[in-house]
Design an enzyme around this catalytic site. Structure first.
Site, short mmCIF file in Angstrom:
data_model
loop_
_atom_site.label_atom_id
_atom_site.label_comp_id
_atom_site.label_asym_id
_atom_site.label_seq_id
_atom_site.Cartn_x
_atom_site.Cartn_y
_atom_site.Cartn_z
CG ASP A 1 -1.76 7.43 0.68
OD1 ASP A 1 -2.71 7.36 0.00
OD2 ASP A 1 -0.86 8.45 0.40
CG ASP B 1 -1.63 2.59 6.47
OD1 ASP B 1 -2.09 3.55 7.05
OD2 ASP B 1 -2.00 2.12 5.19
CG ASP C 1 -1.79 1.22 1.34
OD1 ASP C 1 -1.83 1.63 2.59
OD2 ASP C 1 -2.33 1.89 0.37
CE LYS D 1 -5.33 -0.76 -0.96
NZ LYS D 1 -4.19 -0.37 -0.23
CG HIS E 1 -9.01 9.47 1.62
ND1 HIS E 1 -8.84 8.03 1.49
CD2 HIS E 1 -9.77 9.94 0.76
CE1 HIS E 1 -9.63 7.75 0.46
NE2 HIS E 1 -10.09 8.86 -0.07
CG ASN F 1 -8.37 1.32 -1.66
OD1 ASN F 1 -8.34 0.48 -2.42
ND2 ASN F 1 -9.24 1.02 -0.57
CG ASN F 2 -4.86 8.69 -3.35
OD1 ASN F 2 -5.45 9.23 -4.36
ND2 ASN F 2 -4.23 9.20 -2.41
#
Lengths: 308, 309
Positions: free
Chosen positions: B34, B248, B32, B223, B192, B66-67
């Site tokens: 971020d 995370d 991942d 995800k 977020h 996912n961003n």
């Protein structure tokens, strides 16, 4: 009790007379019951006016937050209903009362809602901030740092045609403070409009804020019993002598069940007899609360019993 | 190994030789972004070196985020800016890229997509050749009755959109009245994280509004849904048993790993805490077990010692 019947009971003329004799007050939902958009249901005004002539008290209980009590009184008057503002309990008014008396709000409220809601809040002495268009500006880094009014102690969400990402963001920033109260007018997913159309309702906006903030709002509107308590406390109502008339099993009828009122489903709106019967047959206690005592095609069908 | 949590274990702190053994057993490492390899515009200390060393050891490295706010080419620039060398566009899988891939390859969309989303999503759709319904600027006095609906729209895609308005919600809801119209969401994240522990509303909150309005459930691309893994696998052929997921966020990254049969590592440089992971492990709900990571490490930099030997 409704559960012991095999089918949901149709309100015949004889049963109408019996039912009316057993109550002093009748509470009506509005959309789908006495009007659709800006058109009165035929015969509805005669029924309401006749009930009053028969000595019954009449109240209007609606989840719609876009009008003040006075605006509703004006609409009722235009459509031929004999009604006054203090007989109307919409969520714009009831949310203001809730914030004042239940939340005991001491401070401002960040409002996602209409001018009607703003007015009702100001009338009880609460200052709202945030009403009106709120377009996005700046970049992502700026949004978490939007200036917050440090007198805000609650977020209130109602129907808002100006709903935007920025409003959602501001509400989230306020709600990151656990002491900030969180109230919603109602969870209806559709808002009926003039002209018979419908658009996404307050429930959608509230869901967006609840999801972002990962918090649940206190909801004022039906089926929460607060709407009934608001009327009852002002007019000294005995639940056993009250009839709730509505078109939605999940709001109107459930409110009636929650508060121990008699309930009448009218078929001029959202719910159907088939849905009511399915609820009755189900084992689920929540669904059992969404079974009306009686149903009727339209409230106009009560008229013969009233005029007898 | 995957499934450790199901046996009531999980949340094992990775140390020394264990790290080496784990890396030896895995050929593919999925990160991942971020909160794992960077936070905002700052790389997590040691992360660029870890990525570089993994590649030197012959591991395949992928980035699964996912961003949906940037197209992949912008991500390449960000990687470069933050000191990660040699990260290729093909290794980057964002929910925006995967949503476009889904529409083109899985749904095989015949028609246009109505998008509630930002520039990143629009670019990926254009690059994938998926036609997007044009958003006409709202005229003053435009209302939900008068705004025109495009008859070619056969899908609605919702993601993070800073220009989200009530009108967009209402239009999307109109399109979704047709049962044949597909309903996709880029990712389920409700918020977020921004710098300093602040948050901003995420795609999940906008999706929730549209699901409520339409009484329909969106197909979620990001995800913890499996699709992003299937997207990578269709291009690179990944064996789940030899793949490691490092993230995370327990409810997205770790659950994603569990759903795809991957071994999962939680790093503590982002959203979720060790306490939250332990709570899932020791809790009563069976479905929470899938949010329990196999391993926990402070930061991806913990891989450095094993890699530098």
């Amino acid at each position: 009790m409704a559960a012991s019947k095999c089918n949901v009971t149709r309100l015949t003329e004889a049963l109408s007379r019996q039912l009316l004799d057993s109550v002093d007050s009748v509470l009506f939902d509005c959309d789908g019951v006495i009007w659709r958009g800006d058109q009165a249901i035929p015969g509805a005004s005669e029924v309401i006016n006749s009930l009053k002539k028969n000595g019954k008290r009449v109240f209007f209980v609606t989840n719609n937050s876009t009008k003040t009590r006075q605006m509703y009184a004006d609409k009722l008057g235009k459509l031929g209903f004999d009604a006054s503002a203090d007989e109307v309990f919409g969520t714009a008014y009831c949310s203001a009362v809730y914030l004042k008396n239940v939340c005991k709000l001491d401070g401002k409220v960040y409002l996602i809602g209409s001018n009607a809601m703003r007015q009702e809040l100001e009338d009880v002495g609460i200052r709202p901030v945030g009403v009106g268009p709120d377009p996005i500006s700046g970049g992502q880094k700026d949004w978490a740092n939007v200036p917050l009014d440090n007198e805000v102690r609650a977020v209130l969400v109602g129907f808002d045609e100006h709903f935007s990402y920025m409003k959602l963001n501001r509400a989230l920033q306020y709600l990151c403070y656990p002491d900030c109260q969180f109230v919603g007018t109602n969870t209806d997913t559709r808002l009926p409009l003039e002209g018979g159309k419908a658009v996404p309702g307050t429930g959608c906006l509230l869901k967006a804020v609840e999801t972002a903030a990962q918090r649940q709002a206190q909801v004022v509107g039906k089926p929460s019993s607060f709407m009934f308590e608001c009327v009852a406390s002002q007019f000294g109502l005995d639940p056993e002598r009250c009839l709730m008339v509505g078109d939605r099993l999940d709001t109107d009828i459930m409110l009636g069940s929650n508060c121990g009122l008699k309930t009448l489903l009218t078929l001029t709106g959202v719910s159907t007899v088939a849905e009511a019967e399915a609820n009755q047959k189900s084992e689920c206690p929540q669904r059992q609360k969404m079974v009306p005592d009686y149903y009727i095609e339209s409230i106009a069908d009560i008229l013969p019993a009233l005029q007898a | 190994m995957a499934g450790a949590a199901a046996r009531g274990t999980g949340c094992v702190t990775l140390r020394g030789a264990q790290i080496r053994d784990l890396l030896d057993a895995k050929h593919n490492v999925l990160f991942d972004c971020d909160g794992v390899i960077w936070n905002g515009e700052t790389a997590v200390t040691g992360a660029p070196e870890v990525v570089s060393l993994l590649k030197q050891r012959g591991k395949r490295v992928f980035f699964v985020t996912n961003n949906c706010t940037r197209p992949r080419e912008n991500y390449v620039q960000k990687f470069s800016r933050l000191g990660f060398t040699d990260v290729a566009e093909e290794e980057i899988f964002s929910s925006a890229y995967c949503s476009a891939a889904y529409l083109r390859d899985v749904a095989r969309l015949q028609g246009k997509v109505y998008v509630i989303g930002c520039g990143g999503v629009m670019k990926e759709l254009r690059d994938a050749g998926v036609p997007v319904a044009e958003e006409e600027d709202a005229e003053p006095g435009a209302s939900i009755y008068t705004c025109p609906l495009d008859p070619d729209v056969k899908a609605v895609l919702v993601g993070y959109d800073e220009n989200f308005t009530f009108m967009k919600l209402a239009k999307a809801c109109c399109y979704l009245r047709s049962p044949e119209c597909l309903f996709l969401a880029t990712d389920p994240d409700p918020w977020h994280p921004l710098r300093g522990g602040r948050v901003t509303p995420g795609s999940g909150s906008l999706t929730a509004a549209l699901e409520t309005a339409s009484s329909r459930k969106a197909t979620v691309i990001g995800k913890p849904s499996r699709f992003m893994f299937e997207c990578i696998s269709s291009q690179f052929g990944l064996d789940p048993a030899r793949s490691l997921m490092i993230g995370d966020r327990l409810e997205t990254d770790v659950l994603f790993g569990s759903n795809c049969g991957l071994t999962t590592v939680l790093t503590l440089t982002g959203v979720s805490t060790l306490e939250e992971a332990l709570a899932y492990r020791d809790g009563q709900e069976p479905q929470q077990k899938d949010c329990v990571p196999d391993y926990v490490m402070e930061s991806v930099a913990d891989f450095l010692q094993a890699l530098e030997e």
